[in-house]
Scaffold this active site. Sequence first.
Site, PDB file in Angstrom:
ATOM      1  N   GLU A 262       0.845  -1.199   0.000  1.00 42.15           N
ATOM      2  CA  GLU A 262       0.000   0.000   0.000  1.00 42.15           C
ATOM      3  C   GLU A 262       0.874   1.240   0.000  1.00 42.15           C
ATOM      4  O   GLU A 262       2.087   1.165   0.225  1.00 42.15           O
ATOM      5  CB  GLU A 262      -0.931   0.022   1.199  1.00 42.15           C
ATOM      6  CG  GLU A 262      -0.231   0.004   2.537  1.00 42.15           C
ATOM      7  CD  GLU A 262      -1.205  -0.128   3.701  1.00 42.15           C
ATOM      8  OE1 GLU A 262      -1.515   0.914   4.315  1.00 42.15           O
ATOM      9  OE2 GLU A 262      -1.657  -1.252   3.990  1.00 42.15           O
TER      10      GLU A 262
ATOM     11  N   ASN B  14       0.916   5.307   1.506  1.00 41.85           N
ATOM     12  CA  ASN B  14       0.347   6.215   2.505  1.00 41.85           C
ATOM     13  C   ASN B  14       0.619   7.653   2.094  1.00 41.85           C
ATOM     14  O   ASN B  14       1.785   8.035   1.915  1.00 41.85           O
ATOM     15  CB  ASN B  14       0.981   5.899   3.868  1.00 41.85           C
ATOM     16  CG  ASN B  14       0.331   6.638   5.012  1.00 41.85           C
ATOM     17  OD1 ASN B  14       0.140   7.841   4.954  1.00 41.85           O
ATOM     18  ND2 ASN B  14       0.011   5.919   6.065  1.00 41.85           N
TER      19      ASN B  14
ATOM     20  N   GLY C  56       3.213   9.142   9.005  1.00 43.31           N
ATOM     21  CA  GLY C  56       3.343   9.590  10.383  1.00 43.31           C
ATOM     22  C   GLY C  56       4.649  10.321  10.646  1.00 43.31           C
ATOM     23  O   GLY C  56       5.657  10.113   9.970  1.00 43.31           O
TER      24      GLY C  56
END
Length: 315
Positions: free
Chosen positions: A272, A274, A278
């Site tokens: 995946e 992102n 973060g």
Amino acid sequence: MKVAVLAGGPSLEREVSLRSGHRAQTALTSRGHDATLLDPAHTPLAEAIADGGYDACYIALHGKDGEDGTVQRLLELLGVPYTGTGPLACQLAYDKALAKDALHAAGVATPPWVTLQAAALRDLGAGAALERVALRVDPPWVVKPARAGSAMGIKFVDRGPDLPAAVMGALSFSDAVIVEQKIEGTEVTAGVLGAPPEVLPLVEIIPRSGVYDYAARYTAGATDYFAPARLSDDVTARVRDEALRAFTMLGLRDVARADLIVDPDGRPWLLEVNVSPGMTETSLLPMAARAAGSSLEDLCERVLELAVRRAAPVA
């Protein structure tokens, strides 16, 4: 500049987002910016931004509203520059089912999978077809919500009889579920930064529990990291190429993080991507930047600079 750092919000990833946001706010403040953290869960965001005189917004929201194009569309309506990817590409990348369809169509290697939607299970009797999953995707499986992050709702399943319970558990986080073949190998992440985009040093991930779940991601000492990753030069090049191809094909910009598994044959499989990585103490993008010789302050300043430069009028 006067910068609104957007963090928190009502999503299940609220606490992680707040940690990211506070670190980004501190980093930008240390570089001389007037950075204020705005939490949509407690502040009417549209009003605060419209009336706040902000030069830009730094998006540190994770999950729903922050990564699915919602806040991006709002900021475009308000005419305020913001960090990261635009609305349509956010929507595509955030939905794992759509992203995997697009990646596979573009020739990016992603593990075999099937998608199950709550509406099909509820209204179309798709539960009876669950036994056919094994005909399409070899076990063992990774069952995960199609629209959720931070490893929430993920289950590992070895046997067909255990699949329905895992699917129902994942559906409590999202209205669609991915049942994906589990690829054994080395877990790595590739941070992508810049315009044109460049891949930062890879980070190798070794959770001490054997599973890179929520606790392994956000508990200090629960996971060992190696940056750069302990891969051969040719395998490293393959991983970087796949990450960059996914970034470009999905239409992402400025900053993202691609998660991959390298199998024993040295082949990378993209899991995946992102769009709002973060920035916590244990987050992977800051580790990659540090391996490249950049501090958290350098990283946040660069991400902000990209947004402001993109919004500047052409001379």
